[in-house]
Design an enzyme around this catalytic site. Structure first.
Site, mmCIF file in Angstrom:
data_model
loop_
_atom_site.group_PDB
_atom_site.id
_atom_site.type_symbol
_atom_site.label_atom_id
_atom_site.label_comp_id
_atom_site.label_asym_id
_atom_site.label_seq_id
_atom_site.Cartn_x
_atom_site.Cartn_y
_atom_site.Cartn_z
ATOM 1 C CG ASN A 11 -1.673 1.240 1.446
ATOM 2 O OD1 ASN A 11 -1.796 2.063 0.530
ATOM 3 N ND2 ASN A 11 -2.205 1.431 2.647
ATOM 4 C CD1 TRP A 12 3.406 0.904 -2.812
ATOM 5 C CD2 TRP A 12 3.481 2.050 -4.743
ATOM 6 N NE1 TRP A 12 4.062 0.129 -3.736
ATOM 7 C CE2 TRP A 12 4.128 0.806 -4.933
ATOM 8 C CE3 TRP A 12 3.409 2.939 -5.818
ATOM 9 C CZ2 TRP A 12 4.694 0.439 -6.150
ATOM 10 C CZ3 TRP A 12 3.964 2.570 -7.027
ATOM 11 C CH2 TRP A 12 4.600 1.337 -7.186
ATOM 12 C CE LYS A 13 -0.086 3.487 4.687
ATOM 13 N NZ LYS A 13 0.061 3.605 6.126
ATOM 14 C CG HIS A 101 -5.671 2.110 5.289
ATOM 15 N ND1 HIS A 101 -5.230 3.090 6.142
ATOM 16 C CD2 HIS A 101 -4.649 1.221 5.171
ATOM 17 C CE1 HIS A 101 -3.990 2.794 6.522
ATOM 18 N NE2 HIS A 101 -3.624 1.671 5.933
ATOM 19 C CD GLU A 103 -2.733 5.788 6.680
ATOM 20 O OE1 GLU A 103 -2.724 5.794 5.445
ATOM 21 O OE2 GLU A 103 -1.802 5.307 7.363
ATOM 22 C CD GLU A 173 -3.347 -2.322 7.617
ATOM 23 O OE1 GLU A 173 -2.222 -2.519 7.153
ATOM 24 O OE2 GLU A 173 -4.032 -1.319 7.343
ATOM 25 N N GLY A 179 2.722 2.538 10.634
ATOM 26 C CA GLY A 179 3.666 3.630 10.427
ATOM 27 C C GLY A 179 4.425 4.042 11.684
ATOM 28 C CB SER A 219 5.552 -1.583 11.896
ATOM 29 O OG SER A 219 5.150 -0.242 12.134
ATOM 30 N N GLY A 240 2.973 -0.983 4.283
ATOM 31 C CA GLY A 240 2.993 0.423 3.893
ATOM 32 C C GLY A 240 4.411 0.875 3.584
ATOM 33 N N GLY A 241 5.051 1.510 4.570
ATOM 34 C CA GLY A 241 6.373 2.107 4.390
ATOM 35 C C GLY A 241 7.396 1.190 3.726
HETATM 36 P P1 PGA Z 1 3.049 0.468 7.621
HETATM 37 O O1 PGA Z 1 1.543 0.678 7.004
HETATM 38 O O2 PGA Z 1 3.542 -0.834 7.035
HETATM 39 O O3 PGA Z 1 3.813 1.662 7.126
HETATM 40 O O4 PGA Z 1 2.898 0.409 9.079
HETATM 41 C C1 PGA Z 1 0.656 -0.400 6.889
HETATM 42 C C2 PGA Z 1 -0.657 0.085 6.314
HETATM 43 O O5 PGA Z 1 -1.071 1.219 6.603
HETATM 44 O O6 PGA Z 1 -1.320 -0.643 5.549
#
Ligand code: PGA
Length: 258
Positions: A11-13, A101, A103, A173, A179, A219, A240-241
């Site tokens: 997930n590149w956001k 998600h 966010e 999650e 993050g 993470s 994500g990251g």
């Molecule tokens: P992260 O994000 O791996 O940067 O913690 C995961 C996500 O939001 O799907």
């Protein structure tokens, strides 16, 4: 016991313009072998502006990575400035769409009811939803994690057929792990993913709960991927990251080699 093929999703956001995105996917494809694709399914979820470019790269180079989106609107079309419909995504050969998600829920106030409508719209266009659920740190400390996740599942999956639920992906999650660099312990992640599966059994029956794929997200990194992935009820990762760099993401996909 059904064999569930792991799904590792990036997930590149809101990261990577379309030039960077093309380069990332090409570099990633050089690092992955056919054994990797046999061992697990891989998807990338770039921002909307990159979808067409990435679709072209994946198709012209025959790269077996699924194209994913991060979000969609629940309506087919209309006066929804800035939004993109699931029908538009289907036309770009998008296969998986992340829904709910944390966010989107927290920053854009998406409700379980909206999440439910989006899941229906995604299925209508023959794509697979990745439904995200998870609790805040306060909810966990107050012993409310399971209650929160159960409500997200019950409301999010309301009115969706058993077979469809069995074919979808659910990402557990914990919000406090996203993050932050703080990963849930493999035991905590396993116990919540087992709980998600238990909820799916009560919502959609045993056979759906045996085939639904449950990802852990929060993470995930090359260093913790193997241990997380070895847990019985964890069938993949939503990253994500660590999915932004080809090298790091490839090492997560190749978790079984480390
Ligand atoms: P992260 O994000 O791996 O940067 O913690 C995961 C996500 O939001 O799907």
């Amino acid at each position: 016991m059904t064999d569930r093929k792991p799904l590792i999703s990036g997930n590149w956001k809101m990261n990577h313009n379309h030039f960077e995105a093309i380069q990332m996917v090409q570099t990633l494809s050089y690092q992955l072998s056919s054994d990797d694709y046999t061992a697990c399914d891989v998807s990338v979820h770039p921002p909307f502006t990159n979808l067409r470019s990435i679709q072209t790269v994946l198709e012209s180079d025959h790269i077996p990575i699924s194209l994913g989106a991060q979000h969609c609107h629940e309506e087919e079309k209309g006066a929804y400035t800035g939004e993109v419909s699931s029908g538009m995504l289907e036309k770009l050969n998008v296969k998986l769409v992340i829904v709910g998600h944390s966010e989107r829920r927290e920053i854009f106030n998406e409700s379980n009811e909206q999440v439910n409508s989006k899941i229906k719209a995604i299925f209508k266009h023959s794509m697979t939803p990745i439904l995200c659920v998870g609790e805040t740190i306060e909810e966990r400390e107050e012993g409310q994690a399971e209650i929160k996740v159960r409500a997200q599942l019950e409301e999010g999956l309301n009115g969706i057929g058993r077979e469809r639920i069995g074919g979808m992906v659910i990402a557990y999650e914990p919000i406090w792990a996203i993050g932050t660099g703080v990963t849930a312990t493999p035991e905590d992640a396993q116990s919540m993913c087992a709980y998600v599966r238990e909820c799916v059994t009560s919502i959609a029956g045993k056979s759906a709960s045996e085939t639904v794929r449950i990802q852990y997200g929060g993470s995930v990194k090359p260093i913790n991927a193997a241990e997380l992935m070895s847990q019985k009820d964890i069938d993949g990762a939503l990253v994500g990251g660590a999915a932004l760099e080809a090298d790091t993401f490839a090492r997560i996909i190749q978790y079984r080699l480390h």
